[in-house]
Design an enzyme around this catalytic site. Structure first.
Site, PDB file in Angstrom:
ATOM      1  N   CYS A 114      40.696  23.145  44.792  1.00  0.00           N
ATOM      2  CA  CYS A 114      41.990  22.557  44.869  1.00  0.00           C
ATOM      3  C   CYS A 114      42.585  21.804  45.506  1.00  0.00           C
ATOM      4  O   CYS A 114      42.272  20.448  45.810  1.00  0.00           O
ATOM      5  CB  CYS A 114      43.135  23.752  46.493  1.00  0.00           C
ATOM      6  SG  CYS A 114      44.405  23.796  46.563  1.00  0.00           S
ATOM      7  N   HIS A 157      45.136  32.264  42.066  1.00  0.00           N
ATOM      8  CA  HIS A 157      44.877  31.049  42.695  1.00  0.00           C
ATOM      9  C   HIS A 157      46.511  30.673  42.610  1.00  0.00           C
ATOM     10  O   HIS A 157      47.326  29.890  43.454  1.00  0.00           O
ATOM     11  CB  HIS A 157      44.225  29.764  42.233  1.00  0.00           C
ATOM     12  CG  HIS A 157      43.684  28.873  43.149  1.00  0.00           C
ATOM     13  ND1 HIS A 157      42.903  28.895  44.085  1.00  0.00           N
ATOM     14  CD2 HIS A 157      44.887  27.866  43.404  1.00  0.00           C
ATOM     15  CE1 HIS A 157      43.320  27.192  45.086  1.00  0.00           C
ATOM     16  NE2 HIS A 157      44.550  26.709  44.519  1.00  0.00           N
ATOM     17  N   GLU A 158      47.165  29.976  41.875  1.00  0.00           N
ATOM     18  CA  GLU A 158      48.329  29.602  41.667  1.00  0.00           C
ATOM     19  C   GLU A 158      49.448  29.829  42.291  1.00  0.00           C
ATOM     20  O   GLU A 158      50.150  29.586  42.763  1.00  0.00           O
ATOM     21  CB  GLU A 158      48.578  28.974  40.544  1.00  0.00           C
ATOM     22  CG  GLU A 158      47.456  28.226  39.306  1.00  0.00           C
ATOM     23  CD  GLU A 158      46.939  26.354  40.689  1.00  0.00           C
ATOM     24  OE1 GLU A 158      47.841  26.136  41.339  1.00  0.00           O
ATOM     25  OE2 GLU A 158      45.876  25.424  40.487  1.00  0.00           O
ATOM     26  N   HIS A 161      49.866  29.825  45.507  1.00  0.00           N
ATOM     27  CA  HIS A 161      50.486  28.761  46.104  1.00  0.00           C
ATOM     28  C   HIS A 161      51.981  28.926  45.798  1.00  0.00           C
ATOM     29  O   HIS A 161      52.916  28.272  46.876  1.00  0.00           O
ATOM     30  CB  HIS A 161      49.970  27.145  45.250  1.00  0.00           C
ATOM     31  CG  HIS A 161      48.899  27.092  45.258  1.00  0.00           C
ATOM     32  ND1 HIS A 161      48.876  26.389  46.741  1.00  0.00           N
ATOM     33  CD2 HIS A 161      47.769  26.485  44.849  1.00  0.00           C
ATOM     34  CE1 HIS A 161      47.392  25.013  46.632  1.00  0.00           C
ATOM     35  NE2 HIS A 161      47.427  25.562  45.384  1.00  0.00           N
TER      36      HIS A 161
END
Length: 191
Positions: A114, A157-158, A161
């Site tokens: 990351c 993954h994003e 966030h």
């Protein structure tokens, strides 16, 4: 231009809060941010430019990573095909959400990294192998897309966030390198 100096690191409170839903259509400032996020990824994947601007290569970045707590991510996944002239998946996703996903899970063999994490964190990060997402593009058009394997992992993954979740939250703390039953390691021949 966004550089690594603009990317906040783990421990920063913005990375742990749920980002705000964005109003469609985007205003000019938000459109500029969207373009800058995508430009950062493309620049970071060019070895000469990455070195010149001291960028770590990335395939995805979320607005919260540049301290803007809004539901916007950019992804730029190059194609595996050396003959390909276009990336496999490259766009900005506004208010992205996963509307369905496979039961089958997958993970990257080397774990995940990351831009907001400056240390190696070993461990398998389970993700859905296939997802269907819904999002708005920069111009405010609603889009739907099916993704699988690496692009699906990047988008998950994003989206994490946007929800205040870091990839290492998904690693088994007691046994980070144990493969849960049914978890397929992406690119491995044994399935």
């Amino acid at each position: 231009m966004i550089t690594m100096k603009d990317v906040i690191r783990e421990g920063h409170p913005t990375l742990r809060i749920v980002a705000e839903k964005m109003t469609i259509p985007l205003n000019d400032e938000e459109k500029d941010l969207a373009k800058e996020l995508l430009k950062f990824l493309k620049t970071s994947q060019d070895p000469e430019l990455a070195e010149k601007y001291e960028l770590r290569p990335g395939v995805g970045i979320a607005a919260p990573q540049v301290n803007v707590s809004k539901r916007m991510i950019a992804v730029h996944v190059p194609s595996d095909d050396p003959e390909a002239t276009e990336p496999e998946f490259s766009t900005v996703l506004v208010n992205p959400k996963i509307i369905s996903h496979s039961v089958q899970q997958t993970c990257l063999p080397e774990g995940e990294g990351c831009l907001s994490v400056d240390r190696e964190i070993p461990g398998y990060v389970p993700r859905h192998k296939r997802i269907r997402i819904e999002y708005f593009d920069i111009e405010g058009n609603k889009q739907k897309k099916r993704l699988k394997d690496f692009p699906a992992i990047v988008v998950q993954h994003e989206i994490d966030h946007l929800n205040g979740v870091m990839f290492f939250d998904r690693i088994d703390p007691d046994n980070p390198l144990a493969l849960p039953e049914g978890l397929e390691v992406l690119g491995s021949e044994e399935q």
